[in-house]
Write a protein that holds these residues in place. Structure first.
Motif, PDB file in Angstrom:
ATOM      1  N   ARG A 148       0.820  -1.213   0.000  1.00  0.00           N
ATOM      2  CA  ARG A 148       0.000   0.000   0.000  1.00  0.00           C
ATOM      3  C   ARG A 148       0.857   1.269   0.000  1.00  0.00           C
ATOM      4  N   ASN A 149       2.002   1.223   0.655  1.00  0.00           N
ATOM      5  CA  ASN A 149       2.868   2.399   0.651  1.00  0.00           C
ATOM      6  C   ASN A 149       3.441   2.654  -0.745  1.00  0.00           C
ATOM      7  N   GLU A 150       3.815   1.562  -1.454  1.00  0.00           N
ATOM      8  CA  GLU A 150       4.307   1.727  -2.820  1.00  0.00           C
ATOM      9  C   GLU A 150       3.203   2.247  -3.727  1.00  0.00           C
ATOM     10  N   LEU A 151       1.992   1.769  -3.515  1.00  0.00           N
ATOM     11  CA  LEU A 151       0.863   2.279  -4.302  1.00  0.00           C
ATOM     12  C   LEU A 151       0.658   3.770  -4.062  1.00  0.00           C
ATOM     13  N   LEU A 152       0.807   4.201  -2.824  1.00  0.00           N
ATOM     14  CA  LEU A 152       0.664   5.623  -2.506  1.00  0.00           C
ATOM     15  C   LEU A 152       1.737   6.448  -3.200  1.00  0.00           C
ATOM     16  N   LYS A 153       2.985   5.932  -3.241  1.00  0.00           N
ATOM     17  CA  LYS A 153       4.056   6.630  -3.959  1.00  0.00           C
ATOM     18  C   LYS A 153       3.702   6.786  -5.439  1.00  0.00           C
ATOM     19  N   MET A 154       3.167   5.735  -6.031  1.00  0.00           N
ATOM     20  CA  MET A 154       2.795   5.780  -7.447  1.00  0.00           C
ATOM     21  C   MET A 154       1.695   6.816  -7.685  1.00  0.00           C
ATOM     22  N   GLN A 155       0.755   6.925  -6.750  1.00  0.00           N
ATOM     23  CA  GLN A 155      -0.321   7.894  -6.914  1.00  0.00           C
ATOM     24  C   GLN A 155       0.174   9.315  -6.702  1.00  0.00           C
TER      25      GLN A 155
END
Length: 417
Positions: A148-155
């Motif tokens: 989820r943290n990597e997804l947040l970085k991508m967003q």
């Protein structure tokens, strides 16, 4: 899922024909997979790097220097910059030998733009029915998990659109449960924030005037909510040709898109060898720890369930000698016929799996050196063909990496050229 058991990484807890019976698996498949993995990684990944360049056409000093720069830079990326390339390659080779198919994705890191390489197991890569190759397939999809943290970085960096992602957790497959069992891992109550996404490389008609679908990359979550859509052709290309980011590896090409692995080729032989091995071991246990009945009156006590090794049940008998009070059951010693059959099954399986060693002693001492080399070469024909397929897939992989270096990395080298 059944085939993974044949690797013999973990013995079964047997309850039949008695609790504690032999639950070993024959190591034929594991031996073939590990031997292939070890031989292949030494063949395709020397310490200096696996990439070599080939100049087609007129050779000049300038072209030779350019080819040397390309070769050095690709090998530098593979050996020094992409830290997990070799470990991922060894995982790929293990999965390839076992299941028959494996995939690799070469792509730029969305945030740092550095080159990355990811091994994709066959069960995580979906192609449509009737597909023959990645180049001609109208659609293929990779399933992967992201923190989820990597997804947040991508967003935050604008790679994915800022939207709420579905938090529902897909049902863990039977195959994944078997892998967890072999790896002695337990699924946690929550997947630590991991989210399953699907990256689809698909032809879509998006605002085209002629109605012709063009290559795009669509990423969506488990519920089907779209996170991103990107074009997948070179800017300015009039034909809008699809760019390939994946390379497929095949152990033995089969009747369809996916190849055959050692679990398909020698799985049946390994299963038969396992049955014979267990029978021989169980027979040895029974021979060393015989079971039977002991006298106690005229009436036999107990049920009709099978006797375990070392078990003596009471039978009510009176008026007999102590030497006559025991009745061992007529168990046989381990059969020489079963042993010969086991050896034959293993030998045939090893031949098919190309793990049978060349018997140097069977070659006449007076035979010429060329004859001995020819015999050895014939014994390695199948494995040489598999390695040739590896080289071909890696050639395609290095093309993707060279294109990625050309288009996405900085112009200054990390070293003097």
């Amino acid at each position: 899922t059944k085939g993974l058991s044949l690797l013999g990484m973990k013995s079964e807890e047997m309850t039949e024909p008695w609790p504690g019976a032999c639950g070993l698996f024959h190591t034929m498949v594991a031996e073939a997979v590990v031997r292939f993995q070890s031989n292949a990684i030494m063949e395709i990944f020397p310490p200096s790097g696996p990439c070599k360049t080939n100049i087609i056409g007129r050779i000049t000093e300038e072209i030779e220097k350019q080819a040397k720069r390309v070769q050095d830079e690709v090998n530098y990326q593979l050996v020094e910059k992409i830290d997990d390339y070799r470990p991922e390659t060894e995982k790929l080779l293990f999965g390839l030998a076992a299941s028959g198919s494996a995939f690799r994705k070469i792509f730029p890191d969305p945030i740092t733009e550095a080159a990355r390489a990811r091994y994709v197991p066959a069960e995580k890569f979906i192609v449509p029915y009737g597909a023959t190759s990645l180049a001609s397939a109208p659609r293929y999809t990779e399933c992967f998990s992201i923190n989820r943290n990597e997804l947040l970085k991508m967003q935050v960096n604008g790679i994915y659109r800022d939207t709420q992602v579905d938090e529902s957790v897909p049902v863990v497959s039977a195959l994944q449960e078997k892998k967890d069992e072999i790896n002695r891992e337990e699924e946690p109550p929550t997947l630590d924030g991991d989210i399953e996404l699907y990256e689809c490389h698909v032809d879509l008609d998006i605002d085209s005037e002629d109605g012709i679908a063009t290559p795009h990359i669509v990423t969506l979550d488990y519920s089907g909510k779209i996170l991103s859509i990107y074009r997948n052709w070179e800017e300015g290309d009039p034909f809008k040709k699809k760019i390939l980011w994946y390379v497929d590896y095949s152990y033995v090409p089969g009747l369809g898109f996916y190849g055959y692995g050692l679990l398909h080729l020698i799985g049946a032989s390994a299963k038969a060898a396992t049955i014979l091995l267990r029978q021989l071991i169980d027979a040895g246990i029974i021979g060393n720890l015989p079971a039977g009945y002991k006298a106690k009156g005229l009436r036999m006590k107990g049920d009709s369930s099978p006797l375990r090794p070392g078990e003596w049940r009471e039978a009510e008998v009176s008026g007999i000698k102590m030497s006559e009070a025991f009745l061992p059951l007529p168990y046989k010693e381990p059969s020489t016929v079963l042993m010969a059959l086991l050896q034959n099954v293993v030998e045939e399986g090893r031949k098919l799996g190309s793990i049978a060693d060349v018997e140097i002693g069977s070659i006449s001492a007076e035979a010429p050196v060329g004859t001995a080399l020819m015999i050895q070469d014939r014994a390695m024909k199948v494995m040489s063909a598999v390695q040739a397929r590896l080289h071909n897939s890696m050639r395609l992989e290095f093309r993707i990496l060279a294109r990625l270096i050309r288009d996405s990395t900085k112009d200054v080298y990390d070293y003097e050229v």
